[in-house]
Scaffold this active site. Sequence first.
Site, PDB file in Angstrom:
ATOM      1  N   GLN A 134       0.852  -1.191   0.000  1.00  0.00           N
ATOM      2  CA  GLN A 134       0.000   0.000   0.000  1.00  0.00           C
ATOM      3  C   GLN A 134       0.890   1.244   0.000  1.00  0.00           C
ATOM      4  O   GLN A 134       1.787   1.381   0.846  1.00  0.00           O
ATOM      5  CB  GLN A 134      -0.935   0.028   1.218  1.00  0.00           C
ATOM      6  CG  GLN A 134      -1.924   1.198   1.149  1.00  0.00           C
ATOM      7  CD  GLN A 134      -2.966   1.191   2.272  1.00  0.00           C
ATOM      8  OE1 GLN A 134      -2.929   0.360   3.173  1.00  0.00           O
ATOM      9  NE2 GLN A 134      -3.887   2.132   2.195  1.00  0.00           N
ATOM     10  N   HIS A 180      -8.528   1.796  -1.188  1.00  0.00           N
ATOM     11  CA  HIS A 180      -8.875   1.670  -2.605  1.00  0.00           C
ATOM     12  C   HIS A 180      -8.884   0.206  -3.009  1.00  0.00           C
ATOM     13  O   HIS A 180      -8.109  -0.611  -2.505  1.00  0.00           O
ATOM     14  CB  HIS A 180      -7.912   2.463  -3.496  1.00  0.00           C
ATOM     15  CG  HIS A 180      -6.463   2.215  -3.221  1.00  0.00           C
ATOM     16  ND1 HIS A 180      -5.810   2.806  -2.160  1.00  0.00           N
ATOM     17  CD2 HIS A 180      -5.537   1.445  -3.850  1.00  0.00           C
ATOM     18  CE1 HIS A 180      -4.547   2.412  -2.154  1.00  0.00           C
ATOM     19  NE2 HIS A 180      -4.353   1.566  -3.173  1.00  0.00           N
TER      20      HIS A 180
END
Length: 112
Positions: free
Chosen positions: A92, A98
């Site tokens: 990440q 997301h």
Amino acid sequence: MTTLFSKIIAREIPADIIYEDELCLAFRDINPQAPIHVLLIPKQEITKLVDAVAGDQALLGHLLLAAGKVARQLGVGDAFRLVVNNGAAVGQSVFHLHLHLLAGRPMHWPPG
Ligand code: DGP
């Protein structure tokens, strides 16, 4: 923590936005890992999946339904992969939750 995704939501920086509703936004990843690589984000800032709380349940469900809608819209409703990277150690890099929607090439399992 505000990230560049908040700026995309606010149209302060450009993105190739392909879907929007009252709760989420989908746009093409700037560094695509497949012929189709879309990011689906909630408009509400949630740093990472593990930080979501019970009150986010409807929003999280909404994101999955929206992912299906976006996949159908892109013509890949029968073959796509969703990925959520939760934490820097697994990749990440933007700390605004997301979903990666990937499609358009063969994919292996397990993922690396
Ligand atoms: P992750 O590594 O899971 O945090 O994914 C972040 C993704 O965000 C990565 O695939 C690249 C993408 N990305 C980073 N900055 C931008 C940007 O400014 N615009 C767009 N469209 N995508 C971005």
